[in-house]
Scaffold this motif. Structure first.
Motif, short mmCIF file in Angstrom:
data_model
loop_
_atom_site.label_atom_id
_atom_site.label_comp_id
_atom_site.label_asym_id
_atom_site.label_seq_id
_atom_site.Cartn_x
_atom_site.Cartn_y
_atom_site.Cartn_z
N THR A 151 -133.65 -34.47 47.40
CA THR A 151 -133.23 -33.15 47.85
C THR A 151 -131.97 -32.75 47.11
O THR A 151 -131.01 -33.53 47.03
CB THR A 151 -132.96 -33.15 49.36
N TYR A 152 -131.94 -31.56 46.57
CA TYR A 152 -130.76 -31.06 45.87
C TYR A 152 -129.62 -30.86 46.86
O TYR A 152 -129.80 -30.23 47.91
CB TYR A 152 -131.07 -29.75 45.15
N GLN A 153 -128.46 -31.38 46.51
CA GLN A 153 -127.25 -31.22 47.32
C GLN A 153 -126.41 -30.11 46.69
O GLN A 153 -125.89 -30.26 45.59
CB GLN A 153 -126.45 -32.53 47.36
N VAL A 154 -126.30 -29.00 47.38
CA VAL A 154 -125.74 -27.78 46.80
C VAL A 154 -124.29 -27.58 47.19
O VAL A 154 -123.90 -27.79 48.35
CB VAL A 154 -126.59 -26.56 47.24
N ALA A 155 -123.47 -27.15 46.23
CA ALA A 155 -122.10 -26.74 46.49
C ALA A 155 -122.05 -25.21 46.52
O ALA A 155 -122.83 -24.53 45.86
CB ALA A 155 -121.17 -27.27 45.40
N TYR A 156 -121.10 -24.68 47.26
CA TYR A 156 -120.99 -23.24 47.43
C TYR A 156 -119.70 -22.72 46.80
O TYR A 156 -118.74 -23.46 46.59
CB TYR A 156 -121.06 -22.87 48.91
N PHE A 157 -119.71 -21.43 46.52
CA PHE A 157 -118.57 -20.80 45.82
C PHE A 157 -117.55 -20.25 46.81
O PHE A 157 -117.85 -19.96 47.95
CB PHE A 157 -119.06 -19.65 44.94
N TYR A 184 -112.10 -27.53 42.74
CA TYR A 184 -112.71 -27.57 44.06
C TYR A 184 -111.65 -27.51 45.15
O TYR A 184 -110.66 -28.25 45.10
CB TYR A 184 -113.50 -28.88 44.18
N ASN A 185 -111.84 -26.61 46.11
CA ASN A 185 -110.97 -26.56 47.28
C ASN A 185 -111.52 -27.56 48.29
O ASN A 185 -112.53 -27.32 48.95
CB ASN A 185 -110.93 -25.16 47.87
N ALA A 186 -110.89 -28.72 48.37
CA ALA A 186 -111.40 -29.80 49.21
C ALA A 186 -111.31 -29.46 50.69
O ALA A 186 -112.14 -29.92 51.48
CB ALA A 186 -110.61 -31.09 48.92
N TYR A 187 -110.35 -28.65 51.06
CA TYR A 187 -110.19 -28.30 52.48
C TYR A 187 -111.34 -27.40 52.94
O TYR A 187 -111.93 -27.59 54.01
CB TYR A 187 -108.85 -27.61 52.69
N LYS A 188 -111.68 -26.41 52.13
CA LYS A 188 -112.75 -25.48 52.47
C LYS A 188 -114.11 -25.96 52.00
O LYS A 188 -115.14 -25.47 52.44
CB LYS A 188 -112.46 -24.10 51.85
N GLY A 189 -114.14 -26.92 51.05
CA GLY A 189 -115.40 -27.38 50.51
C GLY A 189 -116.09 -26.33 49.67
O GLY A 189 -117.30 -26.09 49.80
N ARG A 190 -115.35 -25.68 48.77
CA ARG A 190 -115.88 -24.59 47.95
C ARG A 190 -115.44 -24.73 46.50
O ARG A 190 -114.36 -25.23 46.21
CB ARG A 190 -115.41 -23.22 48.48
N ILE A 191 -116.30 -24.27 45.59
CA ILE A 191 -115.96 -24.24 44.17
C ILE A 191 -115.05 -23.04 43.89
O ILE A 191 -115.40 -21.91 44.19
CB ILE A 191 -117.22 -24.13 43.30
N VAL A 192 -113.91 -23.32 43.30
CA VAL A 192 -112.94 -22.28 42.96
C VAL A 192 -113.07 -21.88 41.49
O VAL A 192 -112.90 -20.72 41.13
CB VAL A 192 -111.51 -22.74 43.26
N GLY A 193 -113.38 -22.85 40.63
CA GLY A 193 -113.44 -22.55 39.20
C GLY A 193 -114.16 -23.65 38.43
O GLY A 193 -114.51 -24.69 38.98
N ILE A 194 -114.37 -23.38 37.15
CA ILE A 194 -115.01 -24.31 36.23
C ILE A 194 -114.11 -24.46 35.00
O ILE A 194 -113.81 -23.47 34.32
CB ILE A 194 -116.40 -23.80 35.79
N ALA A 195 -113.68 -25.69 34.72
CA ALA A 195 -112.79 -25.94 33.58
C ALA A 195 -113.49 -25.56 32.27
O ALA A 195 -114.65 -25.92 32.05
CB ALA A 195 -112.36 -27.40 33.55
N THR A 196 -112.78 -24.84 31.41
CA THR A 196 -113.38 -24.34 30.18
C THR A 196 -112.55 -24.60 28.92
O THR A 196 -113.11 -24.63 27.82
CB THR A 196 -113.64 -22.83 30.27
N TRP A 197 -111.24 -24.73 29.03
CA TRP A 197 -110.44 -24.84 27.81
C TRP A 197 -109.12 -25.54 28.11
O TRP A 197 -108.71 -25.64 29.26
CB TRP A 197 -110.17 -23.47 27.20
N GLY A 198 -108.47 -25.96 27.05
CA GLY A 198 -107.15 -26.54 27.20
C GLY A 198 -106.64 -27.16 25.92
O GLY A 198 -107.40 -27.80 25.18
N PRO A 199 -105.36 -26.99 25.61
CA PRO A 199 -104.77 -27.61 24.42
C PRO A 199 -104.56 -29.11 24.66
O PRO A 199 -104.59 -29.57 25.80
CB PRO A 199 -103.43 -26.90 24.28
N TYR A 200 -104.38 -29.85 23.61
CA TYR A 200 -104.17 -31.28 23.74
C TYR A 200 -103.29 -31.76 22.59
O TYR A 200 -103.20 -31.13 21.54
CB TYR A 200 -105.50 -32.03 23.73
#
Length: 331
Positions: A141-147, A260-276
């Motif tokens: 069964t797919y375990q779904v996360a919410y936004f 991820y907002n662990a308190y609310k259990g919701r996806i806040v964003g998706i990492a896309t970029w960053g300098p190194y």
């Protein structure tokens, strides 16, 4: 490759189809002329002192691999957001081929049917997410996360609405970034392409629009509030960064990493970029640099999600134009 322009733009190559929803909201992603002088590097999928966690802690997290036979190369992390639909960074799958891509999820390997990318892309896709539609055959069964998007709708083109989100429910210890990452030693030594040592890791983070503004001033522009005024996260606060707090050495930079907002259990964003830092140069700060993320919210995102749900209904054996119609109809 044939391009067909209708309500969406569809690239078709036999069994390979890439579906791109078109909307009239291009201006929603325009941040101003200052972005012409900024650069958004791709993440290298490594961590520094993040915490390895068991895979059953976050059952919605998957690993995307660009191979049909091997467990490498790992190209990004993805989140299950609907049955047979995963969310990741657009730049992760932009040059990938669906038929050669596999999703490793809850101990199973699943074939990929299509990628859904935004039509109007931001510069170097720093604020773009993509949907990965997988094939049938998953036995669990797919375990779904919410936004968090219902509480965090885009209201302007300068991310001022994100500051409202922070003022409303923001807590420094509510947010984590989750993703499959390798160690920074492997990246430093150049051992990435055939590396299978990618573990599910998490890191407590602070989020906001000030991190990249304060820490990454553009050399081409004066240090103003507009420079890099985009969503970013860091392992420590701005104050802690200035004080060289020990937490500031920690880092988690993974394409498709889930903010991820662990308190609310919701996806806040998706990492896309960053300098190194160039570790081989031997010159770098002990403090890590911030990571930028895309926010899955707004009309273009909703259009793409609708498209993905429509495409999901199609069978693996397709004829040219079938995904076009499915994307138009949505679900």
């Amino acid at each position: 490759m044939l391009f067909v322009t209708m309500a969406v733009v569809l690239a078709i190559q036999y069994s390979l189809e890439e579906t791109v929803p078109r909307t009239a909201y291009e201006k929603d992603f325009m941040l101003g002329q200052f972005l012409n002088d900024t650069f958004f590097p791709k993440l290298k999928n490594y961590h520094i002192n993040a915490t390895q966690v068991p895979e059953d802690k976050y059952k919605f997290v998957a690993k995307v691999v660009h191979s049909t036979r091997h467990k490498y190369p790992v190209i990004c992390t993805a989140a299950c957001v609907h049955e047979r639909i995963f969310l990741t960074a657009a730049r992760c799958v932009y040059n990938a081929i669906p038929q050669y891509t596999r999703v490793f999820y809850l101990g199973e390997k699943i074939g990929v049917g299509a990628f859904i990318l935004p039509t109007f892309q931001t510069k170097q896709q720093y604020d773009d997410v993509a949907f990965v539609v997988v094939d049938y055959g998953f036995s669990q069964t797919y375990q779904v996360a919410y936004f968090y998007s219902s509480y965090m709708q885009r209201e302007d083109d300068r991310f001022d609405w994100l500051d409202k989100y922070r003022e409303g429910v923001y807590d420094y210890y509510d947010h984590v970034v989750i993703g499959y990452a390798t160690s920074w030693e492997d990246v430093k030594d150049g051992e990435r392409m055939n590396n299978t040592n990618y573990n599910l890791t998490e890191l407590d983070i602070h989020i906001g629009t000030r991190f990249c503004t304060e820490i990454l001033p553009s050399e081409a522009l004066p240090k103003t509030l507009s420079t890099f005024h985009v969503p970013c996260y860091h392992a420590c606060s701005i104050h802690e960064f200035k004080m060289f707090h020990e937490d500031c050495t920690k880092y988690h930079g993974v394409e498709g990493g889930i903010v991820y907002n662990a308190y609310k259990g919701r996806i806040v964003g998706i990492a896309t970029w960053g300098p190194y830092y160039d570790f081989n140069s031997g010159i770098y700060d002990s403090r890590s640099l911030p990571v930028g993320y895309a926010v899955p919210s707004g009309k273009p995102f909703e259009e793409a999600f609708k498209c993905a749900r429509g495409v999901k209904q199609e069978n693996r054996d397709r004829y040219p134009g079938t995904l076009q119609m499915a994307c138009d109809l949505g679900a």
